[in-house]
Every structure is written in C-alpha cells, then in structure tokens.
Write an enzyme that holds these catalytic residues in place. Structure first.
Site, PDB file in Angstrom:
ATOM      1  N   ARG A   1     -11.624  -4.037 -10.365  1.00 16.40           N
ATOM      2  CA  ARG A   1     -11.788  -4.081  -9.066  1.00 16.40           C
ATOM      3  C   ARG A   1     -13.025  -4.949  -8.587  1.00 16.40           C
ATOM      4  O   ARG A   1     -12.732  -5.855  -7.767  1.00 16.40           O
ATOM      5  CB  ARG A   1     -11.995  -2.868  -8.508  1.00 16.40           C
ATOM      6  CG  ARG A   1     -11.218  -2.101  -8.407  1.00 16.40           C
ATOM      7  CD  ARG A   1     -11.306  -0.542  -8.425  1.00 16.40           C
ATOM      8  NE  ARG A   1     -11.836  -0.151  -7.192  1.00 16.40           N
ATOM      9  CZ  ARG A   1     -12.669   0.820  -7.021  1.00 16.40           C
ATOM     10  NH1 ARG A   1     -13.017   1.620  -7.938  1.00 16.40           N
ATOM     11  NH2 ARG A   1     -13.048   1.160  -5.823  1.00 16.40           N
TER      12      ARG A   1
ATOM     13  N   ARG B   1     -12.626   9.482  -9.376  1.00 19.74           N
ATOM     14  CA  ARG B   1     -11.485   8.510  -8.835  1.00 19.74           C
ATOM     15  C   ARG B   1     -11.040   7.979 -10.152  1.00 19.74           C
ATOM     16  O   ARG B   1     -11.815   7.381 -10.853  1.00 19.74           O
ATOM     17  CB  ARG B   1     -11.829   7.674  -7.944  1.00 19.74           C
ATOM     18  CG  ARG B   1     -11.608   8.107  -6.583  1.00 19.74           C
ATOM     19  CD  ARG B   1     -12.131   7.331  -5.411  1.00 19.74           C
ATOM     20  NE  ARG B   1     -11.636   5.827  -5.613  1.00 19.74           N
ATOM     21  CZ  ARG B   1     -12.275   5.008  -4.636  1.00 19.74           C
ATOM     22  NH1 ARG B   1     -13.063   5.179  -3.636  1.00 19.74           N
ATOM     23  NH2 ARG B   1     -11.712   3.746  -4.843  1.00 19.74           N
TER      24      ARG B   1
ATOM     25  N   LYS C   1     -19.830   0.789   1.538  1.00 17.85           N
ATOM     26  CA  LYS C   1     -19.220   0.717   2.911  1.00 17.85           C
ATOM     27  C   LYS C   1     -18.731   1.759   3.506  1.00 17.85           C
ATOM     28  O   LYS C   1     -18.983   2.200   4.629  1.00 17.85           O
ATOM     29  CB  LYS C   1     -18.061  -0.192   2.531  1.00 17.85           C
ATOM     30  CG  LYS C   1     -18.378  -1.537   2.391  1.00 17.85           C
ATOM     31  CD  LYS C   1     -17.069  -2.459   2.330  1.00 17.85           C
ATOM     32  CE  LYS C   1     -15.813  -1.983   1.327  1.00 17.85           C
ATOM     33  NZ  LYS C   1     -16.162  -1.974   0.058  1.00 17.85           N
TER      34      LYS C   1
ATOM     35  N   ARG D   1      -9.409  -7.803   3.043  1.00 13.08           N
ATOM     36  CA  ARG D   1      -9.808  -8.124   1.602  1.00 13.08           C
ATOM     37  C   ARG D   1      -9.434  -9.219   1.126  1.00 13.08           C
ATOM     38  O   ARG D   1      -9.910  -9.850  -0.140  1.00 13.08           O
ATOM     39  CB  ARG D   1      -9.335  -6.914   0.835  1.00 13.08           C
ATOM     40  CG  ARG D   1     -10.454  -5.890   0.287  1.00 13.08           C
ATOM     41  CD  ARG D   1      -9.846  -4.797  -0.349  1.00 13.08           C
ATOM     42  NE  ARG D   1     -10.463  -4.268  -1.189  1.00 13.08           N
ATOM     43  CZ  ARG D   1     -10.985  -3.010  -0.922  1.00 13.08           C
ATOM     44  NH1 ARG D   1     -10.565  -2.378   0.274  1.00 13.08           N
ATOM     45  NH2 ARG D   1     -11.253  -2.079  -1.949  1.00 13.08           N
TER      46      ARG D   1
ATOM     47  N   ARG E   1     -19.915   7.664  -9.545  1.00 12.68           N
ATOM     48  CA  ARG E   1     -19.527   8.251  -8.216  1.00 12.68           C
ATOM     49  C   ARG E   1     -18.663   9.392  -8.830  1.00 12.68           C
ATOM     50  O   ARG E   1     -17.662   9.398  -9.507  1.00 12.68           O
ATOM     51  CB  ARG E   1     -18.678   7.519  -7.371  1.00 12.68           C
ATOM     52  CG  ARG E   1     -17.734   7.837  -6.169  1.00 12.68           C
ATOM     53  CD  ARG E   1     -17.803   6.849  -4.977  1.00 12.68           C
ATOM     54  NE  ARG E   1     -17.011   5.785  -5.549  1.00 12.68           N
ATOM     55  CZ  ARG E   1     -16.764   4.356  -4.951  1.00 12.68           C
ATOM     56  NH1 ARG E   1     -17.275   4.241  -3.694  1.00 12.68           N
ATOM     57  NH2 ARG E   1     -16.000   3.599  -5.321  1.00 12.68           N
TER      58      ARG E   1
END
Ligand code: AMP
Length: 216
Positions: free
Chosen positions: A168, A157, A13, A85, A124
């Site tokens: 998540r 992160r 996204k 969300r 990531r």
C-alpha cells in the site's frame, strides 16, 4: 466547504478526519471505511472491492468516482479522507464539484516518513464492529482484544499486515503522491508534519481550516 486530507496510509488521516469533521460539522467521507462496510455486508459494491482491499491495490477509479459522486450534494460541507487517490480521481472530483457548483477549498498533505507509516500500520488494531482504532504501542484497549466502546473484538486489519502494508505504501508513492504536485499547482495545498502527537497535528489542521473560513 470542501477539504481533502492527503497522506500515506498510517499518516493519521482517519483519526484527524474524525476529530475535525465533528469539530466543524463537516461530513466525513472515508472511502476505505465505506468499502470495508460494504464488504462486511457483502453488497455488490463490496464484492467488487474486496479483492482489491485484500491485496492492497486500489479499487478502479470509475467505481470510486461513481460512489463519491452519489454522495456529494451541492451545498454540502465535506472532509474527504482517502479520496482522491489518483490523478484520474482528482479530475473526476473536479468534475463532480463543477456539476454541483462547488470547488475544493483546502488540501492538506500529512507528511510522514515511510518507515514511520509502516510502523504505525503494522501496530494498528481496530474494533471489528465499530471500527474504533487502537495501537499495540500507544493505545491498547482496557481489556486485551476487546473494544472499550462496544465490546467488539479488536483485530488487525488484513491489509495492515506487513507485506500488504508495504504494498500500500508503494501504491501511495506511485499513484497518490503525484496529487501533492497536482494540488500545489492549484495553490490549494498546505502541508503538516504528521510526525507529531495527534493533538498537535489537529491544532495545525484546525488553523488551516479556520483560515479558509470554516466555523467550528
Ligand atoms: P484506507 O482505509 O483509506 O487505507 O483504504 C483501504 C483500501 O481501500 C485501500 O488500500 C484501497 O484498496 C481501497 N480504497 C480506499 N479509498 C480508495 C480510493 N480513493 N481509490 C481506490 N481504492 C481505495
């Protein structure tokens, strides 16, 4: 013009929203990025949000909806990334837009298998100063651990580490996935296969945005 990108964490996204907002002159509202910036500055909002982000939980709806309400202007053109969300947030957004005489034009669901989303999240890496996104498999910085753009430190992160990333994804399945049905009911929903190259996903998204009348 109001476009919402829906998708699990890791579905791309953020990458797509950056590209498309630049291409169509849309204001990119990425609630996750806003929270990270507020946490870095240790503002009141950042202090409220930080434990939620750390543990992979959602920040309470009221806090998020108020924050977004303060950003939407009546004639604005927005690309929403990571908001809404939950169903309550989606309803909150409808009210915010009604108040501004606007409505959602397009919702695109970036569909991706959980296993791939998890793989993308855990590989990531991001620049700790400018937020540029890297990946240990596809896109490493030229110099190990150093951002190509501003020389910042490239890190993982905290919430992309395996256990929190899995949490998540569960939160996404429970709370965000129902929005797909919600927007499908309004006939606003389109789906794109996110398991393609970023360029291929961007091309499909651009066609959908063109179709609702936005001009590059
Ligand atoms: P993201 O960068 O979109 O993956 O978001 C990172 C984290 O920010 C999430 O795991 C949540 O803790 C928080 N967050 C971002 N957007 C929202 C939202 N719309 N509602 C609640 N929490 C959010």
């Amino acid at each position: 013009m109001i476009c919402i990108l829906l998708g699990s964490p890791g579905s791309g996204k953020g990458t797509q929203a950056k590209r498309l907002s630049a291409k169509y002159g849309l204001q990119h509202i990425a609630t996750g990025d806003i929270f990270r910036a507020e946490i870095a500055k240790q503002t009141e909002l950042g202090k409220k949000a930080q434990e939620y982000l750390k543990s992979g939980k959602l920040v309470p709806d009221k806090v998020v909806v108020e924050m977004v309400a303060g950003m939407i202007r009546p004639s604005g053109k927005y690309l929403l990334d990571g908001f809404p969300r939950t169903l309550d947030q989606a309803q909150g957004l409808t009210q915010i837009l009604q108040g501004a005489g606007a409505a959602v034009d397009l919702v695109v669901y970036l569909r991706l298998a959980q296993s791939e989303a998890l793989r993308r999240m855990t590989s990531r890496r991001v620049c700790s100063t400018c937020g540029e996104v890297y990946n240990t498999v596809y896109r490493q910085p030229k110099q190990n651990g150093i951002c190509d753009l501003d020389g910042g430190k490239v890190v993982q992160r905290e919430d992309d580490q395996d256990a929190t990333a899995q949490k998540r994804l569960m939160v996404f399945e429970d709370l965000t996935q129902p929005l797909v049905a919600y927007y499908r009911g309004d006939q606003l929903l389109q789906e794109v296969d996110a398991n393609q190259t970023p360029d291929a996903v961007e091309a499909e998204l651009a066609k959908l945005i063109d179709a609702v009348g936005a001009k590059p």
